[in-house]
Design an enzyme around this catalytic site. Structure first.
Site, PDB file in Angstrom:
ATOM      1  N   ASP A 145     -34.384  10.213  -1.152  1.00  0.00           N
ATOM      2  CA  ASP A 145     -34.832   9.557  -2.384  1.00  0.00           C
ATOM      3  C   ASP A 145     -33.577   9.123  -3.147  1.00  0.00           C
ATOM      4  OD1 ASP A 145     -36.519   8.745  -4.538  1.00  0.00           O
ATOM      5  OD2 ASP A 145     -36.217  10.652  -5.544  1.00  0.00           O
ATOM      6  N   SER A 146     -33.772   8.401  -4.230  1.00  0.00           N
ATOM      7  CA  SER A 146     -32.631   8.033  -5.070  1.00  0.00           C
ATOM      8  C   SER A 146     -31.988   9.262  -5.698  1.00  0.00           C
ATOM      9  CB  SER A 146     -33.104   7.096  -6.182  1.00  0.00           C
ATOM     10  OG  SER A 146     -34.133   7.722  -6.925  1.00  0.00           O
ATOM     11  N   TYR A 160     -33.254   3.819  -8.622  1.00  0.00           N
ATOM     12  CA  TYR A 160     -33.506   2.611  -7.832  1.00  0.00           C
ATOM     13  C   TYR A 160     -34.423   1.641  -8.586  1.00  0.00           C
ATOM     14  CZ  TYR A 160     -31.836   4.551  -3.282  1.00  0.00           C
ATOM     15  OH  TYR A 160     -31.105   5.051  -2.244  1.00  0.00           O
ATOM     16  N   GLY A 161     -35.214   2.201  -9.506  1.00  0.00           N
ATOM     17  CA  GLY A 161     -36.309   1.433 -10.108  1.00  0.00           C
ATOM     18  C   GLY A 161     -35.903   0.175 -10.838  1.00  0.00           C
ATOM     19  N   CYS A 187     -39.759   8.122  -1.572  1.00  0.00           N
ATOM     20  CA  CYS A 187     -39.533   7.294  -2.758  1.00  0.00           C
ATOM     21  C   CYS A 187     -40.453   6.079  -2.667  1.00  0.00           C
ATOM     22  CB  CYS A 187     -38.070   6.857  -2.764  1.00  0.00           C
ATOM     23  SG  CYS A 187     -37.657   5.672  -4.043  1.00  0.00           S
ATOM     24  N   ASN A 188     -41.315   5.917  -3.651  1.00  0.00           N
ATOM     25  CA  ASN A 188     -42.232   4.770  -3.642  1.00  0.00           C
ATOM     26  C   ASN A 188     -41.472   3.453  -3.746  1.00  0.00           C
ATOM     27  OD1 ASN A 188     -45.256   5.928  -4.329  1.00  0.00           O
ATOM     28  ND2 ASN A 188     -43.628   7.217  -5.147  1.00  0.00           N
ATOM     29  N   THR A 189     -40.403   3.448  -4.551  1.00  0.00           N
ATOM     30  CA  THR A 189     -39.636   2.226  -4.777  1.00  0.00           C
ATOM     31  C   THR A 189     -38.974   1.767  -3.481  1.00  0.00           C
ATOM     32  OG1 THR A 189     -39.223   3.015  -7.021  1.00  0.00           O
ATOM     33  CG2 THR A 189     -37.818   1.231  -6.228  1.00  0.00           C
ATOM     34  N   GLU A 239     -34.008  13.230 -13.700  1.00  0.00           N
ATOM     35  CA  GLU A 239     -32.649  13.448 -13.171  1.00  0.00           C
ATOM     36  C   GLU A 239     -31.819  14.322 -14.098  1.00  0.00           C
ATOM     37  OE1 GLU A 239     -31.093  12.490 -10.208  1.00  0.00           O
ATOM     38  OE2 GLU A 239     -33.184  12.111  -9.717  1.00  0.00           O
ATOM     39  N   CYS A 274     -44.461   7.378  -8.421  1.00  0.00           N
ATOM     40  CA  CYS A 274     -43.012   7.590  -8.278  1.00  0.00           C
ATOM     41  C   CYS A 274     -42.852   9.085  -8.048  1.00  0.00           C
ATOM     42  CB  CYS A 274     -42.283   7.156  -9.545  1.00  0.00           C
ATOM     43  SG  CYS A 274     -40.551   7.708  -9.629  1.00  0.00           S
ATOM     44  N   THR A 275     -42.083   9.452  -7.037  1.00  0.00           N
ATOM     45  CA  THR A 275     -42.016  10.880  -6.675  1.00  0.00           C
ATOM     46  C   THR A 275     -41.386  11.726  -7.781  1.00  0.00           C
ATOM     47  OG1 THR A 275     -39.985  10.390  -5.427  1.00  0.00           O
ATOM     48  CG2 THR A 275     -42.042  10.489  -4.188  1.00  0.00           C
ATOM     49  N   HIS A 276     -40.566  11.106  -8.627  1.00  0.00           N
ATOM     50  CA  HIS A 276     -39.996  11.858  -9.753  1.00  0.00           C
ATOM     51  C   HIS A 276     -41.093  12.369 -10.704  1.00  0.00           C
ATOM     52  CE1 HIS A 276     -36.104  10.119  -8.609  1.00  0.00           C
ATOM     53  NE2 HIS A 276     -35.520  10.887  -9.497  1.00  0.00           N
TER      54      HIS A 276
HETATM   55  N1  DGL Z   1     -38.429   8.487  -6.893  1.00  0.00           N
HETATM   56  C1  DGL Z   1     -38.485   7.102  -6.790  1.00  0.00           C
HETATM   57  C2  DGL Z   1     -39.877   6.558  -6.553  1.00  0.00           C
HETATM   58  O1  DGL Z   1     -40.705   7.250  -6.012  1.00  0.00           O
HETATM   59  C3  DGL Z   1     -37.547   6.203  -7.526  1.00  0.00           C
HETATM   60  C4  DGL Z   1     -37.135   6.529  -8.915  1.00  0.00           C
HETATM   61  C5  DGL Z   1     -35.930   5.669  -9.270  1.00  0.00           C
HETATM   62  O2  DGL Z   1     -34.889   5.907  -8.670  1.00  0.00           O
HETATM   63  O3  DGL Z   1     -36.073   4.776 -10.100  1.00  0.00           O
HETATM   64  O4  DGL Z   1     -40.164   5.429  -6.872  1.00  0.00           O
END
Ligand code: DGL
Length: 268
Positions: A12-13, A44-45, A75-77, A154, A186-188
Site C-alpha cells: 500500500d502507499s 497516492y490519492g 490499496c483501492n487507489t 498515517e 480506501c484501506t486506510h
Molecule cells: N490506502 C489507499 C487506498 O486504499 C490509498 C491512500 C492514499 O495513499 O491516498 O486507496
C-alpha cells in the site's frame, strides 16, 4: 518439517494495507507475509495515474524478487490505477486487487442509497464508475472523496474531536438522504472505524472488504492455510521504523508477534 506455504507480498502507499494484511494473516496463518509500505510517496490519492502505475509496477517486481508467490495490492487507489498493468507485467503470479465493496453494499441496502468514501484519485477513476454501473445501477450512490483522511491515519492522529466533527459534517448530507451502507473505499479508512461508527450508528453500516480479499487469497493459494512458518517481514521506502510502531498503535498485536526481523528500508 512443515510443508512450504505461499509467500504473499502485500503493499500500500503506507499503513492502510495493514488492515488487509491483518485479515490475510488470520485466514492463512502459515503463509509468510511481506508488507511493503511506500512511505516515501504516501499519499497516492492526490497523485496522477501515471505516477501510481510506475510505483505499482516497480513495487510488484521487487516483491517477486523477494520471493513472493502472490501479490496483493492492498490499496483501492493503486488497484483502480494499475492492477491490470501489474497483472500483465507479472504473468504467472496471482495478483489480488482491492475494490470498494459496492456489490455487497448494494445487495444489503434497504433504502436504495449507499455512499462510498474514497481518495480523490479513486473517486475519478473509470474502474469505480464501472463497478457502480455493474453492481449498483438501480441505486443512488454518493461518491465522497475524503482528501486528507489517509494522511490522518498515517500520522496516527485518530482521536481528535475536530477531525470527528469534520467527518460528521462530511457524512451528514448522505446520511440525511437515507444512505444505509457506507463503503470504506480506501484501506486506510478501516482504521477510522472508531471515528465513523458512532457517526453512522443507528442509520447505516460500514462495509469493508478486507475479509473478502483474504478469502480470495485463500482460494488462490497453492498451499494449505497452515502450511509455512507465518513470518512477517516489513519493508518501507522511507522511515521503516514507523511500521512496527504503527502495529502497536493500531492494535495489530497478532501481526507484531509474527515479525521475523526489524523493519527494513527497501529502495524501490
Ligand atoms: N490506502 C489507499 C487506498 O486504499 C490509498 C491512500 C492514499 O495513499 O491516498 O486507496
Amino acid at each position: 518439517m512443515s510443508a512450504p506455504g505461499d509467500t504473499i507480498g502485500v503493499f500500500d502507499s503506507g499503513l492502510g494495507g495493514l488492515s488487509v494484511l491483518s485479515s490475510i494473516a488470520r485466514s492463512l496463518p502459515g503463509a509468510d507475509l511481506i508488507y511493503f509500505a511506500d512511505t516515501a510517496h504516501v499519499p497516492y490519492g492526490n497523485k496522477s495515474d501515471a505516477f501510481i502505475r510506475d510505483r505499482v509496477l516497480k513495487i510488484g517486481r521487487q516483491l517477486v524478487e523477494h520471493g513472493c508467490t502472490m501479490i496483493v495490492v492492498a490499496c483501492n487507489t493503486a488497484t483502480a490505477a494499475a492492477v491490470s498493468a501489474l497483472r500483465e507485467s507479472l504473468p504467472g503470479v496471482p495478483v489480488v486487487g482491492v475494490e470498494p465493496g459496492i456489490k455487497p453494499a448494494a445487495k444489503a441496502s434497504k433504502s436504495g442509497r449507499i455512499a462510498v468514501l474514497t481518495t480523490t484519485s479513486t473517486a475519478r477513476s473509470e474502474r469505480l464508475s464501472r463497478l457502480i454501473r455493474r453492481h449498483a445501477a438501480a441505486l443512488a450512490v454518493d461518491v465522497l472523496p475524503c482528501p486528507g483522511w489517509a494522511t490522518r491515519v498515517e500520522t496516527l492522529q485518530l482521536d481528535d474531536a475536530g477531525f470527528a466533527e469534520d467527518v460528521r459534517q462530511h457524512l451528514a448530507p448522505t446520511l440525511a438522504a437515507g444512505a444505509d451502507r457506507i463503503v470504506l473505499g480506501c484501506t486506510h479508512y478501516a482504521f477510522l472505524t472508531p471515528v465513523l461508527e458512532p457517526i453512522v450508528a443507528g442509520r447505516a453500516l460500514l462495509v469493508d472488504v478486507a475479509d473478502a480479499v483474504a478469502r480470495q487469497c485463500q482460494r488462490l493459494s497453492s498451499a494449505p492455510a497452515t502450511a509455512g512458518r507465518g513470518r512477517l517481514t516489513l519493508l518501507a521506502s522511507a522511515d521503516p521504523g514507523r511500521l512496527p510502531a504503527a502495529l502497536a498503535a493500531l492494535g495489530l498485536t497478532r501481526l507484531a508477534a509474527q515479525l521475523a526481523a526489524p523493519a527494513r528500508l527497501a529502495a524501490v
